[in-house]
Design a protein around this motif. Structure first.
Motif, PDB file in Angstrom:
ATOM      1  N   VAL A  92       0.859  -1.177   0.000  1.00 35.83           N
ATOM      2  CA  VAL A  92       0.000   0.000   0.000  1.00 35.83           C
ATOM      3  C   VAL A  92       0.903   1.237   0.000  1.00 35.83           C
ATOM      4  CG1 VAL A  92      -1.836   1.263   1.176  1.00 35.83           C
ATOM      5  CG2 VAL A  92      -1.798  -1.240   1.248  1.00 35.83           C
ATOM      6  N   ILE A  93       0.801   2.037  -1.044  1.00 38.39           N
ATOM      7  CA  ILE A  93       1.642   3.230  -1.161  1.00 38.39           C
ATOM      8  C   ILE A  93       1.135   4.333  -0.253  1.00 38.39           C
ATOM      9  CG2 ILE A  93       2.335   5.090  -2.721  1.00 38.39           C
ATOM     10  CD1 ILE A  93       2.324   3.047  -4.981  1.00 38.39           C
ATOM     11  N   ALA A  94      -0.154   4.571  -0.288  1.00 45.22           N
ATOM     12  CA  ALA A  94      -0.712   5.670   0.495  1.00 45.22           C
ATOM     13  C   ALA A  94      -2.210   5.472   0.637  1.00 45.22           C
ATOM     14  CB  ALA A  94      -0.428   7.002  -0.193  1.00 45.22           C
ATOM     15  N   ALA A  95      -2.745   6.012   1.710  1.00 42.69           N
ATOM     16  CA  ALA A  95      -4.171   5.865   1.991  1.00 42.69           C
ATOM     17  C   ALA A  95      -4.801   7.225   2.266  1.00 42.69           C
ATOM     18  CB  ALA A  95      -4.366   4.943   3.199  1.00 42.69           C
ATOM     19  N   ASN A  96      -6.110   7.265   2.117  1.00 42.11           N
ATOM     20  CA  ASN A  96      -6.895   8.464   2.457  1.00 42.11           C
ATOM     21  C   ASN A  96      -6.443   9.710   1.708  1.00 42.11           C
ATOM     22  OD1 ASN A  96      -8.465   6.991   4.385  1.00 42.11           O
ATOM     23  ND2 ASN A  96      -6.700   7.087   5.752  1.00 42.11           N
ATOM     24  N   LEU A  97      -6.313   9.560   0.411  1.00 41.84           N
ATOM     25  CA  LEU A  97      -5.871  10.685  -0.409  1.00 41.84           C
ATOM     26  C   LEU A  97      -7.052  11.578  -0.759  1.00 41.84           C
ATOM     27  CD1 LEU A  97      -3.642   8.490  -2.684  1.00 41.84           C
ATOM     28  CD2 LEU A  97      -2.834  10.195  -1.037  1.00 41.84           C
ATOM     29  N   ASP A  98      -6.849  12.877  -0.595  1.00 37.92           N
ATOM     30  CA  ASP A  98      -7.891  13.816  -1.018  1.00 37.92           C
ATOM     31  C   ASP A  98      -7.798  14.082  -2.514  1.00 37.92           C
ATOM     32  OD1 ASP A  98      -8.945  14.297   1.580  1.00 37.92           O
ATOM     33  OD2 ASP A  98      -7.192  15.540   2.011  1.00 37.92           O
ATOM     34  N   THR A 175      -1.830  28.657  -8.541  1.00 36.89           N
ATOM     35  CA  THR A 175      -3.050  27.860  -8.730  1.00 36.89           C
ATOM     36  C   THR A 175      -2.862  26.446  -8.169  1.00 36.89           C
ATOM     37  OG1 THR A 175      -3.386  29.077 -10.775  1.00 36.89           O
ATOM     38  CG2 THR A 175      -4.733  27.104 -10.471  1.00 36.89           C
ATOM     39  N   LEU A 176      -1.692  25.881  -8.446  1.00 37.05           N
ATOM     40  CA  LEU A 176      -1.381  24.545  -7.963  1.00 37.05           C
ATOM     41  C   LEU A 176      -1.308  24.525  -6.431  1.00 37.05           C
ATOM     42  CD1 LEU A 176      -0.637  21.676  -8.795  1.00 37.05           C
ATOM     43  CD2 LEU A 176       1.732  22.433  -9.087  1.00 37.05           C
ATOM     44  N   ARG A 177      -0.655  25.540  -5.886  1.00 34.37           N
ATOM     45  CA  ARG A 177      -0.545  25.658  -4.434  1.00 34.37           C
ATOM     46  C   ARG A 177      -1.939  25.717  -3.799  1.00 34.37           C
ATOM     47  NH1 ARG A 177       2.977  30.325  -4.165  1.00 34.37           N
ATOM     48  NH2 ARG A 177       4.925  29.199  -4.436  1.00 34.37           N
ATOM     49  N   GLU A 178      -2.777  26.502  -4.427  1.00 33.92           N
ATOM     50  CA  GLU A 178      -4.147  26.664  -3.935  1.00 33.92           C
ATOM     51  C   GLU A 178      -4.908  25.329  -4.007  1.00 33.92           C
ATOM     52  OE1 GLU A 178      -6.357  28.573  -1.827  1.00 33.92           O
ATOM     53  OE2 GLU A 178      -4.723  29.783  -2.676  1.00 33.92           O
ATOM     54  N   ALA A 179      -4.666  24.588  -5.073  1.00 41.10           N
ATOM     55  CA  ALA A 179      -5.365  23.310  -5.256  1.00 41.10           C
ATOM     56  C   ALA A 179      -4.926  22.262  -4.231  1.00 41.10           C
ATOM     57  CB  ALA A 179      -5.139  22.797  -6.677  1.00 41.10           C
ATOM     58  N   CYS A 180      -3.717  22.426  -3.693  1.00 43.32           N
ATOM     59  CA  CYS A 180      -3.172  21.455  -2.725  1.00 43.32           C
ATOM     60  C   CYS A 180      -3.540  21.796  -1.293  1.00 43.32           C
ATOM     61  CB  CYS A 180      -1.644  21.440  -2.756  1.00 43.32           C
ATOM     62  SG  CYS A 180      -0.899  20.918  -4.274  1.00 43.32           S
ATOM     63  N   ARG A 181      -3.770  23.063  -1.055  1.00 43.50           N
ATOM     64  CA  ARG A 181      -3.852  23.564   0.321  1.00 43.50           C
ATOM     65  C   ARG A 181      -4.874  22.801   1.157  1.00 43.50           C
ATOM     66  NH1 ARG A 181      -3.892  29.550  -0.001  1.00 43.50           N
ATOM     67  NH2 ARG A 181      -1.672  29.199  -0.243  1.00 43.50           N
ATOM     68  N   CYS A 185      -2.281  15.088  -0.624  1.00 48.01           N
ATOM     69  CA  CYS A 185      -2.154  15.000  -2.078  1.00 48.01           C
ATOM     70  C   CYS A 185      -1.075  14.012  -2.483  1.00 48.01           C
ATOM     71  CB  CYS A 185      -1.759  16.352  -2.655  1.00 48.01           C
ATOM     72  SG  CYS A 185      -2.869  17.679  -2.207  1.00 48.01           S
ATOM     73  N   LEU A 186      -1.373  13.223  -3.486  1.00 54.99           N
ATOM     74  CA  LEU A 186      -0.369  12.355  -4.082  1.00 54.99           C
ATOM     75  C   LEU A 186       0.158  13.044  -5.328  1.00 54.99           C
ATOM     76  CD1 LEU A 186       0.565   9.204  -3.913  1.00 54.99           C
ATOM     77  CD2 LEU A 186      -0.753   9.081  -6.016  1.00 54.99           C
ATOM     78  N   LEU A 187       1.466  13.122  -5.468  1.00 54.31           N
ATOM     79  CA  LEU A 187       2.049  13.688  -6.681  1.00 54.31           C
ATOM     80  C   LEU A 187       2.747  12.588  -7.445  1.00 54.31           C
ATOM     81  CD1 LEU A 187       1.580  16.291  -4.987  1.00 54.31           C
ATOM     82  CD2 LEU A 187       3.604  17.193  -6.087  1.00 54.31           C
ATOM     83  N   SER A 188       2.381  12.458  -8.699  1.00 49.56           N
ATOM     84  CA  SER A 188       2.984  11.412  -9.484  1.00 49.56           C
ATOM     85  C   SER A 188       3.273  11.936 -10.884  1.00 49.56           C
ATOM     86  CB  SER A 188       2.040  10.205  -9.546  1.00 49.56           C
ATOM     87  OG  SER A 188       2.790   9.054  -9.788  1.00 49.56           O
ATOM     88  N   GLY A 189       4.321  11.439 -11.481  1.00 52.00           N
ATOM     89  CA  GLY A 189       4.651  11.878 -12.824  1.00 52.00           C
ATOM     90  C   GLY A 189       5.815  11.078 -13.336  1.00 52.00           C
ATOM     91  N   ASP A 240       5.027  12.174  -2.318  1.00 46.48           N
ATOM     92  CA  ASP A 240       5.722  12.111  -3.593  1.00 46.48           C
ATOM     93  C   ASP A 240       5.893  10.639  -3.966  1.00 46.48           C
ATOM     94  OD1 ASP A 240       7.333  12.688  -5.733  1.00 46.48           O
ATOM     95  OD2 ASP A 240       9.089  13.209  -4.528  1.00 46.48           O
ATOM     96  N   THR A 241       5.534  10.267  -5.190  1.00 43.40           N
ATOM     97  CA  THR A 241       5.769   8.881  -5.592  1.00 43.40           C
ATOM     98  C   THR A 241       6.675   8.860  -6.809  1.00 43.40           C
ATOM     99  OG1 THR A 241       3.866   8.833  -7.063  1.00 43.40           O
ATOM    100  CG2 THR A 241       3.514   8.076  -4.813  1.00 43.40           C
ATOM    101  N   PRO A 242       7.631   7.975  -6.838  1.00 37.60           N
ATOM    102  CA  PRO A 242       8.538   7.932  -7.976  1.00 37.60           C
ATOM    103  C   PRO A 242       7.875   7.270  -9.177  1.00 37.60           C
ATOM    104  CG  PRO A 242       9.110   6.221  -6.399  1.00 37.60           C
ATOM    105  CD  PRO A 242       7.915   6.941  -5.854  1.00 37.60           C
ATOM    106  N   GLY A 243       7.793   8.003 -10.270  1.00 37.66           N
ATOM    107  CA  GLY A 243       7.366   7.373 -11.525  1.00 37.66           C
ATOM    108  C   GLY A 243       5.883   7.077 -11.616  1.00 37.66           C
TER     109      GLY A 243
END
Ligand code: GDP
Ligand code: ZN
Length: 314
Positions: A92-98, A175-181, A185-189, A240-243
């Protein structure tokens, strides 16, 4: 005095966990009591970053006298990765993501829409809301404005928010900062799209490259302490998730796939047949919506690709 309460897991250091009651950020060292196991799960880790847990401690918790995690509360969602495609073992990478932010770029590296659509399907299956971050626009928007518009049209009409950003010019960062506040948050890319640069742009005190682990590194490794939640200066909680391949694609039955294309699900209520594969059936509302340009041809093609690939395994 007994300290107890409910807190969120923000880090697993291997032998211990760090908890914090969000949105404050006061770290409580904790250990797991032996008996906690995910009910019926095959996960290698019973507790993941983002889990809400109940804990208790005699006296003030310290690394020498950590609190005890007594219960993992039910998850609203979670994402997993499998060690291999065929493996039943999952982490399980992460739980309860908004919110998940999928960071992409049209070029450098070039995006492949069918691949992105598969990831979006995965997020839909996991029940994690997705925002698309189109980064590096400073490098190509002036050259290919039509392609940027087309990307926006395809994904906004499918129901996804698209934020255009440049970590270099700073466009879209607020805008991104506002969207995260205030959100977890999971960030992936995919590697190279500028995920680390964006994290640094959101909060210059964070340095995601420190301690970064490449995806190749993950293969067959014990992945206990990889994922960590960071608090930004303005109160966002980033994991932060790698890849992009970091989280495994899910197995779906043929007839389930369209349920996870939100725009197709919506249109399919008007199909004459249920279930409808939206391929050859008469009076298919999805095909009609594609013909009318309401559902994008690109998304529909990704859907057909997934259907076809799916049938290869059966
Ligand atoms: P990651 O692998 O996704 O974490 O990507 P990095 O943040 O390491 O960025 C990869 C490369 O792209 C670096 O050379 C960055 O300087 C560059 N880069 C990142 N974001 C942008 C952007 O918005 N515009 C431009 N022109 N370059 C960027
Ligand atoms: Zn149909």
């Amino acid at each position: 005095m007994e300290h107890s309460g409910i807190a969120t897991v923000v880090k697993n250091t291997g032998s211990q966990y760090l908890l914090s009651e969000l949105p404050s950020w006061q770290l409580v060292p904790a250990v797991l009591r032996g008996r906690i196991r995910l009910k019926g799960g095959v996960a290698t880790n019973p507790v993941a970053v983002g889990d809400h847990v109940r804990f208790s401690c005699e006296g003030e918790p310290t690394p020498e006298h950590p609190a005890t995690i007594t219960e993992v509360l039910p998850r609203k969602n979670y994402i997993i990765r499998r060690s291999t495609n065929l493996s039943r073992q999952a982490h399980v990478i992460a739980a309860n993501l908004d919110q998940a932010f999928l960071i992409v770029s049209l070029y450098f590296p070039e995006i492949k829409l069918p691949f992105l659509d598969r990831l979006l399907v995965t997020c839909e299956v996991y029940g994690v809301p997705v925002t698309l971050v189109l980064n590096k626009v400073d490098m190509y928007r002036d050259q290919v404005p039509d392609q940027v518009d087309a990307f926006r049209r395809i994904y906004e009409s499918a129901g996804y928010r698209v934020i255009e950003t440049s970590a270099v010019t700073g466009e879209g960062i607020e805008t991104l900062r506002e969207a995260c506040r205030g959100k977890v948050c999971l960030l992936s890319g995919e590697s190279g799209v500028g995920k680390s640069s964006l994290i640094r742009a959101i909060d210059p005190t964070l340095d995601p490259k420190v301690g970064e682990i490449s995806e190749a590194h993950l293969q067959g490794k014990h992945t206990t302490s990889l994922y960590e939640m960071y608090r930004t200066q303005d109160g966002a909680f980033l994991i932060d998730t790698p890849g992009l391949r970091g989280f495994g694609l899910v197995d779906l039955q043929k007839e389930e796939i369209a349920l996870y294309f939100p725009e197709m699900l919506k249109a399919s209520r008007e199909c004459r047949f249920t279930p409808c594969t939206h391929t050859h059936e008469p009076d298919c509302a999805v095909k009609a919506a594609v013909d009318a340009g309401i559902i994008s041809a690109e998304r529909y093609n990704s859907y057909l690709g997934m259907l076809e690939e799916d049938s290869k395994f059966r």
